[in-house]
Design a protein around this motif. Structure first.
Motif, short mmCIF file in Angstrom:
data_model
loop_
_atom_site.label_atom_id
_atom_site.label_comp_id
_atom_site.label_asym_id
_atom_site.label_seq_id
_atom_site.Cartn_x
_atom_site.Cartn_y
_atom_site.Cartn_z
N ASP A 1 0.22 -1.36 0.19
CA ASP A 1 0.24 -0.09 -0.13
C ASP A 1 0.85 0.78 0.21
N ARG A 2 2.07 1.48 0.36
CA ARG A 2 2.76 2.42 0.48
C ARG A 2 3.50 2.29 -1.27
N PHE A 3 3.91 1.32 -1.46
CA PHE A 3 4.47 1.91 -2.63
C PHE A 3 3.67 1.28 -4.08
N GLU A 4 4.12 1.82 -5.33
CA GLU A 4 3.24 1.75 -6.98
C GLU A 4 4.31 0.50 -6.83
N ASP A 5 3.81 -0.21 -7.48
CA ASP A 5 5.06 -1.71 -7.99
C ASP A 5 5.49 -1.95 -9.41
N PHE A 6 6.26 -1.44 -9.62
CA PHE A 6 6.86 -1.35 -10.92
C PHE A 6 8.02 -2.32 -11.88
N SER A 7 7.81 -3.61 -10.41
CA SER A 7 8.59 -4.60 -11.13
C SER A 7 9.02 -5.44 -12.70
N LEU A 8 9.73 -5.54 -12.67
CA LEU A 8 9.64 -6.34 -14.24
C LEU A 8 10.17 -7.53 -13.94
N LEU A 9 9.83 -7.81 -15.43
CA LEU A 9 10.29 -10.25 -15.78
C LEU A 9 10.47 -9.83 -16.98
N VAL A 10 11.68 -10.68 -17.23
CA VAL A 10 12.09 -10.27 -18.88
C VAL A 10 12.42 -11.61 -18.98
N PHE A 11 11.97 -11.81 -20.51
CA PHE A 11 12.01 -13.56 -20.72
C PHE A 11 13.10 -13.19 -22.47
N GLU A 12 13.34 -14.99 -22.04
CA GLU A 12 13.84 -15.02 -23.81
C GLU A 12 12.82 -16.17 -24.03
N ASN A 13 12.62 -15.96 -25.42
CA ASN A 13 12.24 -16.56 -26.32
C ASN A 13 10.73 -17.48 -25.14
N GLU A 14 9.93 -16.72 -24.71
CA GLU A 14 9.13 -17.36 -23.26
C GLU A 14 9.49 -17.78 -22.03
N LYS A 15 11.16 -17.68 -21.49
CA LYS A 15 11.31 -18.58 -21.10
C LYS A 15 12.27 -16.88 -19.83
N LEU A 16 12.11 -17.13 -18.64
CA LEU A 16 11.81 -15.92 -17.96
C LEU A 16 14.14 -16.05 -17.56
N LYS A 17 13.96 -14.68 -17.02
CA LYS A 17 15.54 -14.71 -17.33
C LYS A 17 16.12 -13.65 -16.68
N ALA A 18 15.52 -12.99 -15.98
CA ALA A 18 15.28 -12.22 -14.53
C ALA A 18 14.38 -11.33 -14.93
N VAL A 19 14.29 -10.59 -13.76
CA VAL A 19 13.79 -10.16 -12.97
C VAL A 19 14.08 -9.21 -11.86
N LEU A 20 13.27 -7.56 -12.05
CA LEU A 20 13.53 -6.95 -11.00
C LEU A 20 12.87 -6.31 -10.12
N PRO A 21 13.09 -6.31 -8.77
CA PRO A 21 11.61 -5.66 -7.82
C PRO A 21 12.51 -4.21 -8.40
N ALA A 22 11.48 -3.10 -8.20
CA ALA A 22 10.97 -1.53 -8.52
C ALA A 22 10.13 -1.80 -8.01
N ASN A 23 10.32 -0.07 -8.28
CA ASN A 23 8.02 0.62 -8.02
C ASN A 23 8.98 1.97 -8.18
N LYS A 24 7.06 2.85 -8.61
CA LYS A 24 7.86 3.70 -9.37
C LYS A 24 7.44 4.70 -8.81
N LYS A 25 7.83 6.14 -8.89
CA LYS A 25 7.59 7.32 -8.31
C LYS A 25 7.32 8.57 -8.62
N GLY A 26 6.41 9.10 -9.09
CA GLY A 26 6.25 10.12 -10.68
C GLY A 26 7.12 9.34 -11.54
N ASN A 27 7.74 10.69 -12.41
CA ASN A 27 8.63 10.17 -14.03
C ASN A 27 9.70 9.06 -13.07
N SER A 28 10.10 8.34 -12.34
CA SER A 28 11.27 7.54 -11.71
C SER A 28 10.92 6.29 -11.26
#
Length: 316
Positions: A41-68
């Motif tokens: 409730d305190r953060f706007e989640d902006f986490s990402l998943l990175v796929f190569e040919n539909e196989k998950l290769k990396a994730v990025l735990p992240a949140n968005k604040k304003g335009n950052s």
């Protein structure tokens, strides 16, 4: 054709995210969605998943604040999470795809805080290099104090002198089942008294997190004649033990109960084969940028400085 595709995390990705984090080269339990979302409730989640040919290769735990976008502000550390099989050149390609994704989504800046290097002895600095190559600048540094448990312990003579005296005071170290006594009797009132502050976590949040991560979160307290006088809350990962909270009552200060507990825990986790004991940062908003008394206290317990770096890259 793009080699990698990026998507924002949603609840349908809960299982695949957690399964990936469990086997990743450079992840801890803080990146599990159950930990990340206790304060959603305190953060706007902006986490990402990175796929190569539909196989998950990396994730990025992240949140968005304003335009950052930030390496998640609700976590002590962050970074791109990937498997040990992913080579550096592919990390570079993934970074470029992530930066392109940010640009397509009108993100103007990315703030990145990698996990401290001592958490992963096999190394984890690919992203730091490639971000620098693309114009990222150091935004700030924090002095993170930690003890290398793979080396002989070097607690100061003065602290060891008091430790030997304290051993005769009939103090009991207890691993607690809950956090109520420490939070209500020690941590919350002392933080309020000394810094006019509250713990980042409530005792209810800590109870929920311990329920979900019973092997990773522990509470050790010192009692004297059934009265709690000090305590340390531990976050335990594969290689590192982190003192998330440490506090003592006035009576505990008189007998140096917190030092007594720290020294016992250093020996305990050294015997268990942990590689580092992380005692956290000593930064402070003053002219020098750090709390000198806290720095000295941690150095006397055997800590040395491992910088926690923060980077910012403008999205062009």
């Amino acid at each position: 054709m793009k080699q990698y595709t990026i998507k924002k995390y949603d609840q349908n990705d809960y299982v695949i995210w957690n399964d990936f984090v469990a086997l990743a080269k450079n992840a801890t339990f803080l990146f599990h969605r159950d930990f990340m979302e206790y304060h959603q409730d305190r953060f706007e989640d902006f986490s990402l998943l990175v796929f190569e040919n539909e196989k998950l290769k990396a994730v990025l735990p992240a949140n968005k604040k304003g335009n950052s976008v930030y390496s998640h502000q609700g976590l002590t550390y962050g970074g791109l999470v990937f498997s040990s099989k992913l080579k550096a050149e592919k990390v570079e390609l993934i970074l470029d795809e992530i930066l392109s994704f940010f640009k397509e989504n009108a993100i103007e800046a990315f703030h990145y805080k990698p996990i401290p290097t001592f958490y992963f002895p096999k190394g984890n600095e690919e992203m730091d290099f490639f971000l620098f190559q693309r114009g990222a600048l150091p935004e700030r540094k924090e002095m993170n104090l930690a003890v290398n448990l793979q080396l002989p312990l070097h607690v100061s003579k003065s602290k060891m002198k008091h430790f030997r005296r304290i051993e005769n005071l009939d103090l009991d170290i207890i691993e607690e089942k809950d956090f109520q006594s420490f939070w209500d009797s020690i941590l919350a009132p002392r933080l309020l008294e000394k810094f006019n502050a509250k713990p980042v976590h409530t005792k209810e949040e800590m109870a929920l997190l311990k329920q979900k991560f019973p092997g990773n979160i522990r509470q050790y307290s010192v009692y004297q004649k059934d009265e709690i006088i000090a305590g340390i809350t531990i976050f335990e990962t594969e290689n590192v033990v982190k003192s998330q909270y440490g506090a003592t009552s006035e009576k505990g200060e008189q007998v140096r109960a917190l030092d007594f507990l720290f020294i016992n825990l250093l020996h305990k986790y050294k015997r268990k084969g942990k590689k580092f004991f992380d005692m956290g940062i000593v930064n402070e908003e003053n002219e020098s940028g750090y709390h000198s008394g806290l720095l000295q206290q941690k150095e006397e317990l055997g800590c040395t400085v491992y910088n926690q770096d923060f980077y910012k890259i403008d999205i062009k």
